[in-house]
Enzyme design. Sequence first.
Site, PDB file in Angstrom:
ATOM      1  N   HIS A  26      17.582 -19.673  50.297  1.00 59.81           N
ATOM      2  CA  HIS A  26      16.215 -19.158  50.508  1.00 59.81           C
ATOM      3  C   HIS A  26      16.279 -17.677  50.899  1.00 59.81           C
ATOM      4  O   HIS A  26      15.492 -16.857  50.401  1.00 59.81           O
ATOM      5  CB  HIS A  26      15.514 -19.903  51.657  1.00 59.81           C
ATOM      6  CG  HIS A  26      15.249 -21.361  51.416  1.00 59.81           C
ATOM      7  ND1 HIS A  26      15.630 -22.346  52.286  1.00 59.81           N
ATOM      8  CD2 HIS A  26      14.598 -21.988  50.395  1.00 59.81           C
ATOM      9  CE1 HIS A  26      15.230 -23.530  51.829  1.00 59.81           C
ATOM     10  NE2 HIS A  26      14.611 -23.337  50.678  1.00 59.81           N
ATOM     11  N   LYS A  50       7.360 -36.137  53.410  1.00 56.66           N
ATOM     12  CA  LYS A  50       8.369 -36.847  54.200  1.00 56.66           C
ATOM     13  C   LYS A  50       8.445 -36.202  55.585  1.00 56.66           C
ATOM     14  O   LYS A  50       8.136 -35.026  55.747  1.00 56.66           O
ATOM     15  CB  LYS A  50       9.725 -36.790  53.487  1.00 56.66           C
ATOM     16  CG  LYS A  50      10.148 -35.383  53.147  1.00 56.66           C
ATOM     17  CD  LYS A  50      11.323 -35.329  52.209  1.00 56.66           C
ATOM     18  CE  LYS A  50      11.542 -33.853  51.826  1.00 56.66           C
ATOM     19  NZ  LYS A  50      12.360 -33.618  50.725  1.00 56.66           N
ATOM     20  N   ARG A  99      17.133 -23.062  40.962  1.00 53.24           N
ATOM     21  CA  ARG A  99      18.596 -23.080  41.075  1.00 53.24           C
ATOM     22  C   ARG A  99      19.244 -23.542  39.777  1.00 53.24           C
ATOM     23  O   ARG A  99      20.244 -23.001  39.351  1.00 53.24           O
ATOM     24  CB  ARG A  99      19.014 -24.020  42.213  1.00 53.24           C
ATOM     25  CG  ARG A  99      18.619 -23.522  43.573  1.00 53.24           C
ATOM     26  CD  ARG A  99      18.667 -24.616  44.597  1.00 53.24           C
ATOM     27  NE  ARG A  99      17.723 -25.682  44.253  1.00 53.24           N
ATOM     28  CZ  ARG A  99      17.397 -26.678  45.051  1.00 53.24           C
ATOM     29  NH1 ARG A  99      17.980 -26.794  46.224  1.00 53.24           N
ATOM     30  NH2 ARG A  99      16.515 -27.586  44.681  1.00 53.24           N
ATOM     31  N   SER A 137      18.194 -27.612  51.388  1.00 53.10           N
ATOM     32  CA  SER A 137      18.022 -28.009  52.793  1.00 53.10           C
ATOM     33  C   SER A 137      18.493 -29.447  52.986  1.00 53.10           C
ATOM     34  O   SER A 137      19.114 -29.779  53.999  1.00 53.10           O
ATOM     35  CB  SER A 137      16.554 -27.909  53.194  1.00 53.10           C
ATOM     36  OG  SER A 137      16.075 -26.601  53.016  1.00 53.10           O
TER      37      SER A 137
END
Length: 179
Positions: A26, A50, A99, A137
Amino acid sequence: MANGSRMAKEVTAIYPGSFDPVTNGHLDIMKRSSSIFDRVIVAVLLNLDKEPLFTLDERVQMLEEATRSWDNIEVDTFDGLLVNYAVKNRARVILRGIRAVTDYEFELQMALMNRTMQPDIETIFMMPSGDYSYLSSSLVKEVFSLGGSVNGLVPTIVETYLEGARERVRPSQSESPSG
Ligand code: PNS
């Protein structure tokens, strides 16, 4: 065209995400965007589908510390539709990091849906350094929860927060490859 007849317009870009927690991938995108756009707002989503590992305040604190050296980057929070937040902040650009090809399909859907709602706002995809093309993450939380080192994958402040949250970090929070 005569000199000065073109009005320079400040371009604000929004870099939205859950940042649970921010990774060096990031930060790589933020660094690249800070040299392109006049102002970059890192916008942290309040309500995640979530349960996040870190509270909104913790995610913001880590981001503020990690982005301290860039004058044109600010950290904020948002809830509701991203395009509404972008309009409110006069942002013309939404930034998303891509990515790998696997990211593209979902990102394309979001970008086109956002364009349907707000045609004047452009989504720009940026690639992080190849060094971080595998990083997320979720993987950081999984590796950390299983005792692996995340040194070099996240800023130091995140390592400190992860240590502080050790009892809360469970592998089950790391199942999704996204984020
Ligand atoms: O880091 P993430 O979890 O991949 O970020 C996803 C995010 C925050 C960019 C996305 O969930 C979002 O924009 N949420 C806000 C609600 C919204 O506008 N939904 C419609 C998107 S088409």
